[in-house]
Design a protein around this motif. Structure first.
Motif, PDB file in Angstrom:
ATOM      1  N   MET A   1       0.583  -1.281   0.056  1.00 14.50           N
ATOM      2  CA  MET A   1      -0.089   0.252   0.248  1.00 14.50           C
ATOM      3  C   MET A   1       0.890   1.429  -0.144  1.00 14.50           C
ATOM      4  N   PHE A   2       2.366   1.140   0.817  1.00  9.97           N
ATOM      5  CA  PHE A   2       2.719   2.098   0.956  1.00  9.97           C
ATOM      6  C   PHE A   2       3.542   2.313  -0.203  1.00  9.97           C
ATOM      7  N   GLU A   3       4.038   1.375  -1.073  1.00 10.02           N
ATOM      8  CA  GLU A   3       4.769   1.761  -2.494  1.00 10.02           C
ATOM      9  C   GLU A   3       3.882   2.047  -3.919  1.00 10.02           C
ATOM     10  N   ASP A   4       2.071   1.894  -3.675  1.00  4.52           N
ATOM     11  CA  ASP A   4       1.339   2.132  -4.416  1.00  4.52           C
ATOM     12  C   ASP A   4       1.585   3.809  -4.220  1.00  4.52           C
ATOM     13  N   ALA A   5       1.089   4.608  -2.881  1.00  4.38           N
ATOM     14  CA  ALA A   5       1.051   5.489  -2.113  1.00  4.38           C
ATOM     15  C   ALA A   5       2.195   6.600  -3.172  1.00  4.38           C
ATOM     16  N   LEU A   6       3.272   5.770  -2.845  1.00  3.00           N
ATOM     17  CA  LEU A   6       4.489   6.946  -2.844  1.00  3.00           C
ATOM     18  C   LEU A   6       4.383   6.771  -4.681  1.00  3.00           C
TER      19      LEU A   6
END
Length: 97
Positions: A89-94
């Motif tokens: 999820m963090f990678e997607d947001a980044l």
């Protein structure tokens, strides 16, 4: 949980991305524009998201993603609690920042 090494690896994988100091934080930039910062002391990231992406990520979990509580938050700047964030999820947001 997202480790700073993983954060750095993803952020610097973008074309023309650089890592530079920004006050007491580390910033990640493209063409001198900040798209993310890292606050090591608090284990938080701040990402610049558009209004729709900010709404989506914040609605998924307000204990992980939430707007900065001031005018910066209304401009899309979003805090991420790295100790609680799932790496995918963090990678997607980044990527969206």
């Amino acid at each position: 949980m997202v480790a700073i090494e993983d954060f750095r690896k993803i952020a610097l994988s973008f074309p023309n991305a650089t890592e530079e100091p920004h006050f007491e934080k580390t910033s990640f930039r493209i063409k001198k524009k900040i798209f993310a910062t890292f606050d090591e002391k608090n284990n938080q990231a701040v990402l610049k998201l558009n209004e729709i992406d900010q709404s989506v990520f914040c609605s998924s979990s307000d204990k992980i993603f939430y707007p900065i509580p001031n005018k910066w938050g209304k401009q899309g700047w979003t805090i991420v609690e790295l100790s609680r964030a799932r790496p995918e999820m963090f990678e997607d947001a980044l990527i969206r920042s």
